[in-house]
Enzyme design. Structure first.
Site, short mmCIF file in Angstrom:
data_model
loop_
_atom_site.label_atom_id
_atom_site.label_comp_id
_atom_site.label_asym_id
_atom_site.label_seq_id
_atom_site.Cartn_x
_atom_site.Cartn_y
_atom_site.Cartn_z
N CYS A 123 -38.67 -25.22 9.22
CA CYS A 123 -39.57 -24.19 8.72
C CYS A 123 -40.73 -24.06 9.70
CB CYS A 123 -40.07 -24.55 7.32
SG CYS A 123 -40.88 -23.18 6.44
N CYS A 133 -44.55 -19.40 5.99
CA CYS A 133 -43.25 -19.89 6.45
C CYS A 133 -42.55 -18.93 7.40
CB CYS A 133 -42.34 -20.16 5.25
SG CYS A 133 -43.01 -21.38 4.10
N LYS A 202 -35.57 -22.13 -4.07
CA LYS A 202 -36.92 -22.69 -3.94
C LYS A 202 -37.90 -21.77 -4.64
CE LYS A 202 -40.27 -24.31 -0.49
NZ LYS A 202 -40.53 -24.49 0.95
N ARG A 212 -49.37 -29.79 -0.02
CA ARG A 212 -50.24 -29.00 0.87
C ARG A 212 -51.16 -29.92 1.66
NH1 ARG A 212 -46.78 -25.70 -0.49
NH2 ARG A 212 -47.14 -23.93 -1.88
N ARG A 224 -47.14 -17.46 -1.37
CA ARG A 224 -45.75 -17.41 -0.92
C ARG A 224 -44.83 -16.74 -1.94
NH1 ARG A 224 -46.46 -23.48 1.39
NH2 ARG A 224 -47.26 -22.90 3.43
N GLU A 240 -29.11 -16.26 -4.89
CA GLU A 240 -29.60 -16.94 -3.70
C GLU A 240 -28.59 -17.99 -3.21
OE1 GLU A 240 -32.13 -16.45 -1.82
OE2 GLU A 240 -33.47 -15.15 -2.98
N LYS A 255 -35.43 -26.71 -5.68
CA LYS A 255 -36.79 -27.22 -5.54
C LYS A 255 -37.75 -26.34 -6.33
CE LYS A 255 -40.30 -28.30 -2.02
NZ LYS A 255 -40.65 -28.24 -0.59
N SER A 281 -43.78 -33.19 -4.69
CA SER A 281 -45.02 -33.96 -4.68
C SER A 281 -45.73 -33.98 -6.03
CB SER A 281 -45.95 -33.40 -3.61
OG SER A 281 -46.26 -32.03 -3.85
#
Length: 331
Positions: A123, A133, A202, A212, A224, A240, A255, A281
């Site tokens: 990415c 991205c 995603k 981040r 995003r 997708e 994700k 995270s």
């Protein structure tokens, strides 16, 4: 008193050994992929704690090798690398530089641990000065990310990572057509054997917050949501995933993980490709914070969450708990 015959599920729960032999899903070390954040720095001892992710660090190349050595000694099989360059620019040139930090780290790890599976996050966001991205026109702060021009750079990044020795590339950008662009470029450059583990599904999730800080990739303007998926959508995930399969993906990632177990299950039941779940995270940090405050049994919740991914159909789990799991298994 006589009771009519009824189901007695407790018969198989009476002892630990009985529970073990009928257990339907087991988490193995081979199932887990450990993420690492490697920093381009002249300080070989650089090891910076990530405040929002207790137990995780930004690492220099030397410190990365040392940390990975400890994991490998415990039985770690796979890692995924995220790079933090010394300099960023609007087109993310550090992502596809032959001497980029991810490329350096890949060479270092493959030399030290030839059997370790090294996966590279493919990415631009960690390498662009705007944090998006994909390509944004220089000086443009409208937030418009240009899809097709980005594909060339992502394909270039994938090839450079393969040249460095990556066992697998993992595009996380969510640009339309990026898997096809990477597959074509890899094949044309002699890397037809390198699999693509695509972040096929995603979501534009609030669970990425701690990442981040870890990757220093916060967008400098906008968000995003124009390229990552709406968390309200499920059927779109199928479109997708199907697109990435048609373009040549070998593994599909969902994700985040825990909030989207329904999507993991749907993909597992619909396609015959392996499905990976990314325990991101925010999921990791919430469990760690609650455990540190004594509100939950952190080890038990870790294991329960990892087992949930397996039960939902995930073959692989990208998780910051990998080292914790390995230490637990070694006791």
């Amino acid at each position: 008193m006589d009771y009519p015959s009824f189901f007695r599920g407790r018969r198989l729960r009476k002892t630990q050994n009985l529970r073990d032999i009928v257990r339907e899903n087991v988490v193995r070390s081979e199932d887990l992929i450990m993420p690492y954040f490697v920093v381009e720095t002249d300080d070989p001892d650089f090891r910076k704690p990530i405040s929002a992710m207790p137990g995780q660090f930004q690492l220099s190349l030397d410190q990365l090798e040392k940390q990975v050595a400890e994991g490998v000694a415990l039985g770690m099989h796979s890692v995924i690398l995220f790079g933090i360059p010394a300099k960023k620019d609007y087109k993310g040139s550090g992502a596809y530089a032959g001497d980029g930090i991810v490329q350096q780290a890949t060479r270092r790890l493959k030399k030290a641990f030839p059997e370790l599976i090294v996966i590279t996050d493919t990415c631009l966001c960690e390498f662009t000065d705007h944090g998006h991205c994909g390509l944004v026109k220089q000086g443009d702060t409208t937030g418009e990310v240009h899809n097709d021009p980005t594909l060339k750079l992502l394909a270039k990044t994938a090839v450079s990572q393969a040249e460095a020795g990556a066992d697998m590339v993992a595009p996380s950008d969510m640009m339309d057509g990026r898997v096809a662009a990477m597959r074509q470029a890899l094949d044309a450059n002699g890397y037809a054997h390198v699999p693509i583990m695509s972040y096929a599904v995603k979501y534009a999730s609030a669970f990425y917050g701690p990442f981040r800080e870890a990757a220093e990739s916060t967008p400098q303007f906008g968000d995003r949501k124009t390229y990552q998926m709406d968390p309200a959508n499920g059927r779109e995930a199928m479109r997708e995933a199907m697109a990435d399969i048609d373009e040549g993906a070998d593994i599909l990632i969902v994700k985040p993980g825990m909030p989207y177990l329904d999507i993991v299950r749907t993909l597992h039941e619909s396609f015959d490709l392996p499905v990976a779940a990314y325990q991101v995270s925010g999921e990791y940090s919430m469990i760690k914070a609650a455990a540190d405050n004594g509100w939950i049994d952190g080890t038990a919740v870790m294991m329960e969450s990892l087992t949930a991914f397996k039960r939902a159909g995930a073959k692989l789990i990208i998780t910051y708990f990998t080292e914790d799991f390995l230490r637990l298994q070694s006791k």
